[in-house]
Motif scaffolding. Sequence first.
Motif, PDB file in Angstrom:
ATOM      1  N   LEU A 315       0.845  -1.199   0.000  1.00 57.51           N
ATOM      2  CA  LEU A 315       0.000   0.000   0.000  1.00 57.51           C
ATOM      3  C   LEU A 315       0.875   1.242   0.000  1.00 57.51           C
ATOM      4  O   LEU A 315       1.836   1.340   0.776  1.00 57.51           O
ATOM      5  N   LEU A 316       0.539   2.184  -0.878  1.00 52.32           N
ATOM      6  CA  LEU A 316       1.226   3.473  -0.935  1.00 52.32           C
ATOM      7  C   LEU A 316       0.165   4.552  -0.951  1.00 52.32           C
ATOM      8  O   LEU A 316      -0.598   4.684  -1.913  1.00 52.32           O
ATOM      9  N   THR A 317       0.076   5.339   0.128  1.00 54.53           N
ATOM     10  CA  THR A 317      -0.925   6.396   0.203  1.00 54.53           C
ATOM     11  C   THR A 317      -0.385   7.683  -0.403  1.00 54.53           C
ATOM     12  O   THR A 317       0.809   7.827  -0.661  1.00 54.53           O
ATOM     13  N   ARG A 318      -1.267   8.650  -0.616  1.00 53.15           N
ATOM     14  CA  ARG A 318      -0.847   9.955  -1.143  1.00 53.15           C
ATOM     15  C   ARG A 318       0.144  10.620  -0.199  1.00 53.15           C
ATOM     16  O   ARG A 318       1.163  11.182  -0.625  1.00 53.15           O
ATOM     17  N   ALA A 319      -0.119  10.531   1.104  1.00 53.16           N
ATOM     18  CA  ALA A 319       0.788  11.139   2.084  1.00 53.16           C
ATOM     19  C   ALA A 319       2.154  10.448   2.072  1.00 53.16           C
ATOM     20  O   ALA A 319       3.190  11.100   2.214  1.00 53.16           O
ATOM     21  N   MET A 320       2.161   9.141   1.893  1.00 55.01           N
ATOM     22  CA  MET A 320       3.429   8.413   1.829  1.00 55.01           C
ATOM     23  C   MET A 320       4.229   8.835   0.600  1.00 55.01           C
ATOM     24  O   MET A 320       5.459   8.983   0.660  1.00 55.01           O
ATOM     25  N   ARG A 321       3.542   9.035  -0.534  1.00 50.64           N
ATOM     26  CA  ARG A 321       4.241   9.511  -1.733  1.00 50.64           C
ATOM     27  C   ARG A 321       4.825  10.887  -1.487  1.00 50.64           C
ATOM     28  O   ARG A 321       5.976  11.174  -1.864  1.00 50.64           O
ATOM     29  N   ASP A 322       4.041  11.768  -0.860  1.00 49.61           N
ATOM     30  CA  ASP A 322       4.514  13.133  -0.596  1.00 49.61           C
ATOM     31  C   ASP A 322       5.727  13.139   0.336  1.00 49.61           C
ATOM     32  O   ASP A 322       6.601  14.010   0.229  1.00 49.61           O
ATOM     33  N   GLY A 324       7.930  10.749   0.456  1.00 48.39           N
ATOM     34  CA  GLY A 324       9.006   9.959  -0.121  1.00 48.39           C
ATOM     35  C   GLY A 324       9.169   8.595   0.521  1.00 48.39           C
ATOM     36  O   GLY A 324      10.257   8.005   0.455  1.00 48.39           O
ATOM     37  N   LEU A 325       8.097   8.078   1.123  1.00 50.27           N
ATOM     38  CA  LEU A 325       8.172   6.769   1.781  1.00 50.27           C
ATOM     39  C   LEU A 325       7.934   5.642   0.787  1.00 50.27           C
ATOM     40  O   LEU A 325       7.245   5.802  -0.221  1.00 50.27           O
ATOM     41  N   ALA A 326       8.521   4.509   1.061  1.00 51.53           N
ATOM     42  CA  ALA A 326       8.318   3.327   0.227  1.00 51.53           C
ATOM     43  C   ALA A 326       6.954   2.714   0.533  1.00 51.53           C
ATOM     44  O   ALA A 326       6.389   2.928   1.614  1.00 51.53           O
ATOM     45  N   PRO A 327       6.397   1.942  -0.400  1.00 48.78           N
ATOM     46  CA  PRO A 327       5.135   1.252  -0.112  1.00 48.78           C
ATOM     47  C   PRO A 327       5.280   0.331   1.092  1.00 48.78           C
ATOM     48  O   PRO A 327       6.338  -0.251   1.327  1.00 48.78           O
ATOM     49  N   MET A 328       4.211   0.205   1.848  1.00 54.43           N
ATOM     50  CA  MET A 328       4.191  -0.678   3.010  1.00 54.43           C
ATOM     51  C   MET A 328       3.600  -2.030   2.620  1.00 54.43           C
ATOM     52  O   MET A 328       2.523  -2.099   2.025  1.00 54.43           O
ATOM     53  N   ARG A 329       4.331  -3.100   2.947  1.00 52.64           N
ATOM     54  CA  ARG A 329       3.811  -4.425   2.657  1.00 52.64           C
ATOM     55  C   ARG A 329       2.626  -4.729   3.573  1.00 52.64           C
ATOM     56  O   ARG A 329       2.717  -4.615   4.792  1.00 52.64           O
ATOM     57  N   LEU A 330       1.541  -5.155   2.955  1.00 57.48           N
ATOM     58  CA  LEU A 330       0.351  -5.541   3.702  1.00 57.48           C
ATOM     59  C   LEU A 330       0.338  -7.034   3.993  1.00 57.48           C
ATOM     60  O   LEU A 330      -0.129  -7.456   5.049  1.00 57.48           O
ATOM     61  N   PRO A 388      -8.037  -1.155  12.530  1.00 59.88           N
ATOM     62  CA  PRO A 388      -7.294  -0.489  11.456  1.00 59.88           C
ATOM     63  C   PRO A 388      -5.784  -0.737  11.559  1.00 59.88           C
ATOM     64  O   PRO A 388      -5.239  -0.921  12.653  1.00 59.88           O
ATOM     65  N   ILE A 389      -5.126  -0.748  10.402  1.00 61.41           N
ATOM     66  CA  ILE A 389      -3.672  -0.907  10.374  1.00 61.41           C
ATOM     67  C   ILE A 389      -3.021   0.468  10.456  1.00 61.41           C
ATOM     68  O   ILE A 389      -3.580   1.482  10.044  1.00 61.41           O
ATOM     69  N   HIS A 390      -1.809   0.522  11.019  1.00 60.24           N
ATOM     70  CA  HIS A 390      -1.070   1.774  11.192  1.00 60.24           C
ATOM     71  C   HIS A 390       0.043   1.849  10.160  1.00 60.24           C
ATOM     72  O   HIS A 390       0.801   0.894   9.962  1.00 60.24           O
ATOM     73  N   LEU A 391       0.166   2.997   9.494  1.00 61.54           N
ATOM     74  CA  LEU A 391       1.102   3.185   8.403  1.00 61.54           C
ATOM     75  C   LEU A 391       2.295   4.029   8.829  1.00 61.54           C
ATOM     76  O   LEU A 391       2.214   4.784   9.810  1.00 61.54           O
ATOM     77  N   PRO A 392       3.433   3.923   8.118  1.00 57.92           N
ATOM     78  CA  PRO A 392       4.636   4.697   8.480  1.00 57.92           C
ATOM     79  C   PRO A 392       4.411   6.200   8.445  1.00 57.92           C
ATOM     80  O   PRO A 392       5.141   6.959   9.098  1.00 57.92           O
ATOM     81  N   SER A 393       3.413   6.661   7.699  1.00 58.53           N
ATOM     82  CA  SER A 393       3.114   8.092   7.594  1.00 58.53           C
ATOM     83  C   SER A 393       2.339   8.621   8.787  1.00 58.53           C
ATOM     84  O   SER A 393       2.061   9.824   8.867  1.00 58.53           O
ATOM     85  N   GLY A 394       1.956   7.745   9.715  1.00 59.32           N
ATOM     86  CA  GLY A 394       1.123   8.145  10.839  1.00 59.32           C
ATOM     87  C   GLY A 394      -0.356   7.965  10.572  1.00 59.32           C
ATOM     88  O   GLY A 394      -1.184   8.175  11.474  1.00 59.32           O
ATOM     89  N   GLU A 395      -0.723   7.568   9.355  1.00 58.77           N
ATOM     90  CA  GLU A 395      -2.120   7.344   9.000  1.00 58.77           C
ATOM     91  C   GLU A 395      -2.574   5.960   9.462  1.00 58.77           C
ATOM     92  O   GLU A 395      -1.757   5.094   9.783  1.00 58.77           O
ATOM     93  N   THR A 396      -3.871   5.773   9.454  1.00 59.13           N
ATOM     94  CA  THR A 396      -4.458   4.451   9.686  1.00 59.13           C
ATOM     95  C   THR A 396      -5.403   4.127   8.534  1.00 59.13           C
ATOM     96  O   THR A 396      -5.885   5.030   7.839  1.00 59.13           O
ATOM     97  N   ARG A 397      -5.640   2.841   8.341  1.00 58.89           N
ATOM     98  CA  ARG A 397      -6.556   2.411   7.294  1.00 58.89           C
ATOM     99  C   ARG A 397      -7.382   1.224   7.777  1.00 58.89           C
ATOM    100  O   ARG A 397      -6.843   0.250   8.284  1.00 58.89           O
ATOM    101  N   GLY A 398      -8.723   1.362   7.625  1.00 57.51           N
ATOM    102  CA  GLY A 398      -9.606   0.224   7.796  1.00 57.51           C
ATOM    103  C   GLY A 398      -9.899  -0.395   6.438  1.00 57.51           C
ATOM    104  O   GLY A 398      -9.974  -1.602   6.292  1.00 57.51           O
TER     105      GLY A 398
END
Length: 433
Positions: A315-322, A324-330, A388-398
């Motif tokens: 998963l690569l969110t818009r915030a992660m792209r902004d 410069g973070l790599a995609p997070m393996r789900l 919800p899962i927690h992402l390196p960008s500080g976001e969460t996703r359900g």
Amino acid sequence: MNWWTTDDTHDPERTSWVDSAQGHCDFPVQNLPFGLFAPLGLEPRIGVAIGDMILDLRACARVGMVDPAVSGSLQETTLNQLLSLPGGQRRVLRHHISALLSDPAHRPALSDKLVRAADCVMHVPATIGDYTDFYAGIHHANNVGRQFRPDNPLLPNYKYVPIAYHGRASSIRASGVPVRRPMGQRKPPEADAPTFGPTERLDYELELGVWIGAGNELGTPIPIAQAGDHVAGFCLLNDWSARDFQAWEYQPLGPFLAKSFQSTISPWIVTAEAMAPFRIAQPLRPEGDPEPLSYLLDADDQRHGALAITLEALLLTRAMRDQGLAPMRLCQGPAANLYWTVQQMVAHHASNGCNLNPGDLLGTGTISAPTRDGLGSMVELTVGGKEPIHLPSGETRGFIEDGDEIVLRATAQAEGFVPIGLGECRAVVMEAK
């Protein structure tokens, strides 16, 4: 030759004069997948991936560099005719292409027929007449079923019948094409009536796609011992799902708008011949499970019918792209978690006389694992959005949000052979219209 037999095209010592093919994670010379590509500004044509390059097979055919018996199929604008060739002819073509790309003597004649993959647009490789999605991932079936039926997650027919439904072929798109968040009906449990609007529970599904080669006549079943001869190749498949629509509409006839809005595939067809080194035994069924009925049981299929492929979703969110973070393996897990082999799916599909055609696409169903790190969909990972899962960008996703990109990858590996990949399957989610 059998569909699991290896030959010198799989030789780990074989190299290509195309520099980027050496050690390529997906497309070394041992792979040679077919696809439909268009150099920028030009019309689509058939090619084969080699490293970071694409060999224009139409151009090769037009100057007599391939066997005349298959030359016509390489000058088509889809791969359907190529897929329809008998396995023996595809194997001869594979040997010829392998020789062209391995022997440096061919470099002068082929250099102007190679283009950078990064400079091309990839298309859905074949005209898909029919698309059928199976439900062969037993761990996914258990995980999802447990959310609705905690004491009885699998319905009684699951271990006897390769469950499937007919999907929508017209909305399948190649990797890179965005997916629009769909509109539809949903009815939360606490609501008195349904409402219409954008899905709030958009999900991905990690699957393998199976391309049908030679078909069968209407009314003529495909015996399980011959089913492998009807499989032309494989790709990755993301069967996007609107879980809230699905929960409301699936009874009594199954998925409809929850699935038909779009599915995404990786654009390269990794041939059955390329996959031969990565055939493994189908895992033994748990004690107490019924043996497949006789029309689905074949000793060779049980010995060679599973695939040594490791799949992953990221998963690569818009915030992660902004940032410069790599995609997070789900998730990551083996294709051998499928309860039914691909050949069993093909044999069952045709067992009532249904005719399969070259270019038809089958989905395996979501491939999950019994452990959290291998769960192949958000509905499993987040327990229906409750965790919800927690992402390196500080976001969460359900579930998947607008601007998110899902990336699927897969690698086939076996001791003594060069690993090959299926190419990426990726798409960004756009907001609903």
